[in-house]
Design a protein around this motif. Sequence first.
Motif, PDB file in Angstrom:
ATOM      1  N   MET A   1     -18.599  14.982  14.216  1.00  0.00           N
ATOM      2  CA  MET A   1     -18.822  13.947  13.238  1.00  0.00           C
ATOM      3  C   MET A   1     -18.303  12.599  13.745  1.00  0.00           C
ATOM      4  N   LEU A   2     -17.076  12.585  14.268  1.00  0.00           N
ATOM      5  CA  LEU A   2     -16.482  11.363  14.786  1.00  0.00           C
ATOM      6  C   LEU A   2     -17.273  10.837  15.980  1.00  0.00           C
ATOM      7  N   GLN A   3     -17.743  11.747  16.784  1.00  0.00           N
ATOM      8  CA  GLN A   3     -18.511  11.349  17.973  1.00  0.00           C
ATOM      9  C   GLN A   3     -19.834  10.690  17.550  1.00  0.00           C
ATOM     10  N   LYS A   4     -20.500  11.221  16.531  1.00  0.00           N
ATOM     11  CA  LYS A   4     -21.753  10.631  16.047  1.00  0.00           C
ATOM     12  C   LYS A   4     -21.493   9.230  15.489  1.00  0.00           C
ATOM     13  N   TRP A   5     -20.400   9.091  14.754  1.00  0.00           N
ATOM     14  CA  TRP A   5     -20.056   7.785  14.191  1.00  0.00           C
ATOM     15  C   TRP A   5     -19.803   6.781  15.315  1.00  0.00           C
ATOM     16  N   THR A   6     -19.077   7.181  16.344  1.00  0.00           N
ATOM     17  CA  THR A   6     -18.791   6.311  17.478  1.00  0.00           C
ATOM     18  C   THR A   6     -20.075   5.873  18.159  1.00  0.00           C
ATOM     19  N   LEU A   7     -20.982   6.807  18.395  1.00  0.00           N
ATOM     20  CA  LEU A   7     -22.263   6.464  19.024  1.00  0.00           C
ATOM     21  C   LEU A   7     -23.069   5.511  18.149  1.00  0.00           C
ATOM     22  N   PHE A   8     -23.050   5.705  16.847  1.00  0.00           N
ATOM     23  CA  PHE A   8     -23.748   4.817  15.920  1.00  0.00           C
ATOM     24  C   PHE A   8     -23.175   3.395  15.997  1.00  0.00           C
ATOM     25  N   VAL A   9     -21.853   3.286  16.010  1.00  0.00           N
ATOM     26  CA  VAL A   9     -21.197   1.982  16.070  1.00  0.00           C
ATOM     27  C   VAL A   9     -21.517   1.287  17.383  1.00  0.00           C
ATOM     28  N   ILE A  10     -21.517   2.027  18.484  1.00  0.00           N
ATOM     29  CA  ILE A  10     -21.827   1.431  19.787  1.00  0.00           C
ATOM     30  C   ILE A  10     -23.271   0.940  19.822  1.00  0.00           C
ATOM     31  N   ARG A  11     -24.180   1.725  19.307  1.00  0.00           N
ATOM     32  CA  ARG A  11     -25.595   1.329  19.302  1.00  0.00           C
ATOM     33  C   ARG A  11     -25.859   0.127  18.399  1.00  0.00           C
ATOM     34  N   LYS A  12     -25.155   0.054  17.292  1.00  0.00           N
ATOM     35  CA  LYS A  12     -25.384  -1.018  16.300  1.00  0.00           C
ATOM     36  C   LYS A  12     -24.267  -2.069  16.325  1.00  0.00           C
ATOM     37  N   ARG A  13     -23.630  -2.264  17.464  1.00  0.00           N
ATOM     38  CA  ARG A  13     -22.464  -3.146  17.537  1.00  0.00           C
ATOM     39  C   ARG A  13     -22.773  -4.588  17.142  1.00  0.00           C
ATOM     40  N   LEU A  14     -23.957  -5.102  17.478  1.00  0.00           N
ATOM     41  CA  LEU A  14     -24.302  -6.467  17.102  1.00  0.00           C
ATOM     42  C   LEU A  14     -24.419  -6.604  15.577  1.00  0.00           C
ATOM     43  N   VAL A  15     -25.051  -5.632  14.947  1.00  0.00           N
ATOM     44  CA  VAL A  15     -25.186  -5.651  13.483  1.00  0.00           C
ATOM     45  C   VAL A  15     -23.807  -5.550  12.826  1.00  0.00           C
ATOM     46  N   ILE A  16     -22.969  -4.688  13.344  1.00  0.00           N
ATOM     47  CA  ILE A  16     -21.622  -4.501  12.793  1.00  0.00           C
ATOM     48  C   ILE A  16     -20.783  -5.768  12.997  1.00  0.00           C
ATOM     49  N   LEU A  17     -20.897  -6.394  14.166  1.00  0.00           N
ATOM     50  CA  LEU A  17     -20.170  -7.634  14.435  1.00  0.00           C
ATOM     51  C   LEU A  17     -20.622  -8.738  13.472  1.00  0.00           C
ATOM     52  N   LEU A  18     -21.936  -8.855  13.262  1.00  0.00           N
ATOM     53  CA  LEU A  18     -22.455  -9.851  12.323  1.00  0.00           C
ATOM     54  C   LEU A  18     -21.983  -9.560  10.896  1.00  0.00           C
ATOM     55  N   LEU A  19     -21.946  -8.289  10.539  1.00  0.00           N
ATOM     56  CA  LEU A  19     -21.448  -7.902   9.217  1.00  0.00           C
ATOM     57  C   LEU A  19     -19.987  -8.330   9.043  1.00  0.00           C
ATOM     58  N   TRP A  20     -19.153  -8.105  10.040  1.00  0.00           N
ATOM     59  CA  TRP A  20     -17.753  -8.499   9.968  1.00  0.00           C
ATOM     60  C   TRP A  20     -17.607 -10.016   9.911  1.00  0.00           C
ATOM     61  N   ILE A  21     -18.426 -10.738  10.657  1.00  0.00           N
ATOM     62  CA  ILE A  21     -18.387 -12.204  10.604  1.00  0.00           C
ATOM     63  C   ILE A  21     -18.774 -12.674   9.204  1.00  0.00           C
ATOM     64  N   PHE A  22     -19.780 -12.047   8.610  1.00  0.00           N
ATOM     65  CA  PHE A  22     -20.198 -12.379   7.248  1.00  0.00           C
ATOM     66  C   PHE A  22     -19.060 -12.111   6.260  1.00  0.00           C
ATOM     67  N   ILE A  23     -18.422 -10.971   6.378  1.00  0.00           N
ATOM     68  CA  ILE A  23     -17.305 -10.619   5.493  1.00  0.00           C
ATOM     69  C   ILE A  23     -16.153 -11.607   5.673  1.00  0.00           C
ATOM     70  N   LEU A  24     -15.860 -11.990   6.909  1.00  0.00           N
ATOM     71  CA  LEU A  24     -14.799 -12.959   7.196  1.00  0.00           C
ATOM     72  C   LEU A  24     -15.137 -14.312   6.561  1.00  0.00           C
ATOM     73  N   ALA A  25     -16.391 -14.747   6.684  1.00  0.00           N
ATOM     74  CA  ALA A  25     -16.807 -16.024   6.092  1.00  0.00           C
ATOM     75  C   ALA A  25     -16.688 -15.995   4.569  1.00  0.00           C
ATOM     76  N   ILE A  26     -17.137 -14.901   3.953  1.00  0.00           N
ATOM     77  CA  ILE A  26     -17.024 -14.766   2.495  1.00  0.00           C
ATOM     78  C   ILE A  26     -15.550 -14.798   2.072  1.00  0.00           C
ATOM     79  N   GLY A  27     -14.698 -14.117   2.812  1.00  0.00           N
ATOM     80  CA  GLY A  27     -13.262 -14.111   2.506  1.00  0.00           C
ATOM     81  C   GLY A  27     -12.645 -15.494   2.634  1.00  0.00           C
ATOM     82  N   ALA A  28     -13.031 -16.233   3.693  1.00  0.00           N
ATOM     83  CA  ALA A  28     -12.498 -17.586   3.888  1.00  0.00           C
ATOM     84  C   ALA A  28     -12.951 -18.508   2.765  1.00  0.00           C
ATOM     85  N   LEU A  29     -14.213 -18.423   2.384  1.00  0.00           N
ATOM     86  CA  LEU A  29     -14.723 -19.263   1.295  1.00  0.00           C
ATOM     87  C   LEU A  29     -14.066 -18.898  -0.043  1.00  0.00           C
ATOM     88  N   SER A  30     -13.850 -17.627  -0.263  1.00  0.00           N
ATOM     89  CA  SER A  30     -13.238 -17.178  -1.519  1.00  0.00           C
ATOM     90  C   SER A  30     -11.784 -17.615  -1.626  1.00  0.00           C
TER      91      SER A  30
END
Length: 179
Positions: A1-30
């Motif tokens: 299970m952990l291995q599948k999650w790791t592979l998913f994160v590696i494959r979708k790293r750009l989407v995940i990075l953009l998601l974190w940047i979005f969350i950071l921006a929302i937090g800063a604005l809030s």
Amino acid sequence: MLQKWTLFVIRKRLVILLLWIFILAIGALSSAGLDSRLSASVSIPNSASSRANQILSRDFDENIEGTFTVVDYFHQASAMQISTLETKIKAASQIIPGSYIAESKAIGGTLFSNINTPLSLSRASKYTEPFRAALKKSGVPGALVTGPPAVESDVTPVLNNDLHRGELMGVVISLAILI
């Protein structure tokens, strides 16, 4: 299970990075308007102490949050010398709008004077340093100033510094984890 999650994160790293940047921006604005919503008060709304403060204010004209206490030590002073000291404290307290000496007691070589003000805690705390300077100028250089406004004035810079350091550490650690 952990291995599948790791592979998913590696494959979708750009989407995940953009998601974190979005969350950071929302937090800063809030958090931008957060300071205006924070309160610096020694009373908790609807508590027994808050109700007691309301009674003191209404029936006895005492403002707990805006009261300074001046403590000055003396050695073998006569009643006239103590009266002169009280007059100097009263003169220095005139720097605070609407202030008056609510009570003054000389006990065992120490003079305690409560300076009552109509000001809120945050407004009264801004007069702490000018009041201390006025006491020195009035000839009471050894007087100590305490009470909620003085404590607020003295502690707030330390707490703000600690808060900013903690926030900076949190951001650095979060970025390190994300990277």
